[in-house]
Scaffold this active site. Structure first.
Site, mmCIF file in Angstrom:
data_model
loop_
_atom_site.group_PDB
_atom_site.id
_atom_site.type_symbol
_atom_site.label_atom_id
_atom_site.label_comp_id
_atom_site.label_asym_id
_atom_site.label_seq_id
_atom_site.Cartn_x
_atom_site.Cartn_y
_atom_site.Cartn_z
ATOM 1 N N ASN A 50 -11.988 -6.999 -16.324
ATOM 2 C CA ASN A 50 -12.211 -6.921 -14.876
ATOM 3 C C ASN A 50 -11.535 -5.650 -14.378
ATOM 4 O O ASN A 50 -10.314 -5.612 -14.254
ATOM 5 C CB ASN A 50 -11.608 -8.167 -14.203
ATOM 6 N N LYS A 80 -11.585 -4.374 -11.549
ATOM 7 C CA LYS A 80 -11.192 -4.463 -10.129
ATOM 8 C C LYS A 80 -11.619 -3.182 -9.385
ATOM 9 O O LYS A 80 -12.611 -2.560 -9.759
ATOM 10 C CB LYS A 80 -9.699 -4.758 -10.001
ATOM 11 N N HIS A 117 -12.493 -15.029 -7.849
ATOM 12 C CA HIS A 117 -11.219 -14.453 -8.285
ATOM 13 C C HIS A 117 -10.181 -14.690 -7.193
ATOM 14 O O HIS A 117 -10.499 -14.645 -6.002
ATOM 15 C CB HIS A 117 -11.399 -12.951 -8.554
ATOM 16 N N GLU A 160 -8.013 -12.878 -5.953
ATOM 17 C CA GLU A 160 -7.909 -11.788 -4.962
ATOM 18 C C GLU A 160 -8.988 -11.927 -3.901
ATOM 19 O O GLU A 160 -8.769 -11.587 -2.737
ATOM 20 C CB GLU A 160 -8.001 -10.430 -5.688
ATOM 21 N N GLU A 181 -6.705 -18.446 -14.286
ATOM 22 C CA GLU A 181 -5.819 -17.323 -13.998
ATOM 23 C C GLU A 181 -4.731 -17.791 -13.026
ATOM 24 O O GLU A 181 -4.965 -17.809 -11.801
ATOM 25 C CB GLU A 181 -6.594 -16.181 -13.348
ATOM 26 N N GLY A 230 -1.236 -9.418 -12.590
ATOM 27 C CA GLY A 230 -0.674 -8.120 -12.232
ATOM 28 C C GLY A 230 0.833 -8.109 -12.092
ATOM 29 O O GLY A 230 1.410 -7.160 -11.565
ATOM 30 N N SER A 265 -1.853 -10.946 -16.784
ATOM 31 C CA SER A 265 -0.931 -10.142 -17.596
ATOM 32 C C SER A 265 -1.158 -10.327 -19.099
ATOM 33 O O SER A 265 -0.198 -10.315 -19.886
ATOM 34 C CB SER A 265 0.529 -10.431 -17.227
HETATM 35 P P1 13P Z 1 -4.003 -8.529 -14.952
HETATM 36 O O1 13P Z 1 -4.463 -8.593 -16.392
HETATM 37 O O2 13P Z 1 -3.872 -7.142 -14.430
HETATM 38 O O3 13P Z 1 -2.794 -9.396 -14.726
HETATM 39 O O4 13P Z 1 -5.189 -9.178 -14.085
HETATM 40 C C1 13P Z 1 -5.766 -10.353 -14.511
HETATM 41 C C2 13P Z 1 -6.958 -10.599 -13.686
HETATM 42 O O5 13P Z 1 -6.857 -10.812 -12.485
HETATM 43 C C3 13P Z 1 -8.274 -10.534 -14.338
HETATM 44 O O6 13P Z 1 -9.275 -10.985 -13.508
#
Ligand code: 13P
Length: 252
Positions: A9, A11, A97, A99, A169, A175, A215
């Site tokens: 992803n 982002k 997601h 976010e 997740e 992150g 992560s």
């Molecule tokens: P990170 O791997 O940067 O923690 O993000 C995970 C994520 O949100 C994948 O959709």
């Protein structure tokens, strides 16, 4: 047997040139290492979807969007419909997601509609669920994850559900560099699989891929993916580096 999947992803990162370069580097590594038995999915920002589908004609990868509109079509400025994604050969779309839930006020109800739109157009949803830190600390994590599943995707018929990929997740791990331990991941993934058994039966649950995200990197992927109910990963930051992403894809 359910597919093993590593999805990147990206982002809201990378310019067109950098996206092109990253795809090129991933392509070189796929040629070199011949990653076997793992489905690699790249989810770039929307302006680069076609760049990625072009690339997917030459290399063994699938392409996913990061989001889709809950509406069919019409006067929804800025939105991208499932029909549009399907018309450029997109195979998957991330839905829900954390976010998007947090910054764009997506709710389980709007996510259920997004899942319906995708399935109407033959696109597989990668449906994201996961608890916030306070919810885990107050021991509500199982309850939260259950309601996300029930309200987001358990309205589907079994044949519709057979197209779903789930990504667990935990929000506190995204992150932050704070990965769930393999035991924490396995515990939640087993819980999710049991809910699928209760809703759709053993056989369907056995065929559903449940990915871990948060992560995940080349150092911890092996141990996470070794868990019985962890079928791969949804990778954020580490998917922006070709070497690291492909090392994760080779961690089974
Ligand atoms: P990170 O791997 O940067 O923690 O993000 C995970 C994520 O949100 C994948 O959709």
């Amino acid at each position: 047997m359910r597919p093993k999947i590593v999805a990147g992803n990206w982002k809201m990162n990378l310019t067109f040139e950098k996206a092109d370069q990253l795809l090129f580097e991933i392509g070189e590594l796929i040629e070199e290492k011949k990653t076997k038995g793992v489905e690699i999915i790249i989810c770039p920002p929307s302006p680069y979807l076609e760049l990625a589908t072009d690339f997917a004609q030459d290399f063994e990868i699938k392409v996913g969007a990061q989001n889709v509109s809950q509406y069919e079509d019409g006067a929804y400025t800025g939105e991208i419909s499932a029909a549009m994604l399907s018309s450029i050969d997109i195979d998957f779309s991330i839905v829900g997601h954390s976010e998007r839930r947090k910054y764009f006020a997506e709710t389980n109800a709007s996510l259920a509609a997004k899942v319906d739109r995708l399935l109407e157009y033959g696109i597989q949803p990668i449906f994201c669920i996961g608890e916030q830190l306070e919810e885990r600390e107050s021991n509500k994590h199982f309850e939260v994850v259950k309601s996300q599943l029930v309200e987001g995707i358990f309205h589907l018929s079994q044949s519709e559900f057979s197209n779903i990929v789930i990504a667990y997740e935990p929000v506190w791990a995204i992150g932050t560099g704070k990965t769930a331990s393999p035991e924490q991941a396995q515990e939640m993934h087993a819980f999710i699989r049991q809910l699928i058994i209760d809703q759709y039966g053993e056989e369907q649950a056995h065929e559903t891929s449940i990915l871990y995200g948060g992560s995940c990197n080349a150092k911890n992927a092996k141990e996470l993916f070794a868990q019985a109910d962890v079928d791969g990963g949804l990778i954020g930051g580490a998917s922006l580096k070709a070497e690291e992403f492909m090392a994760i894809a080779n961690s089974f």
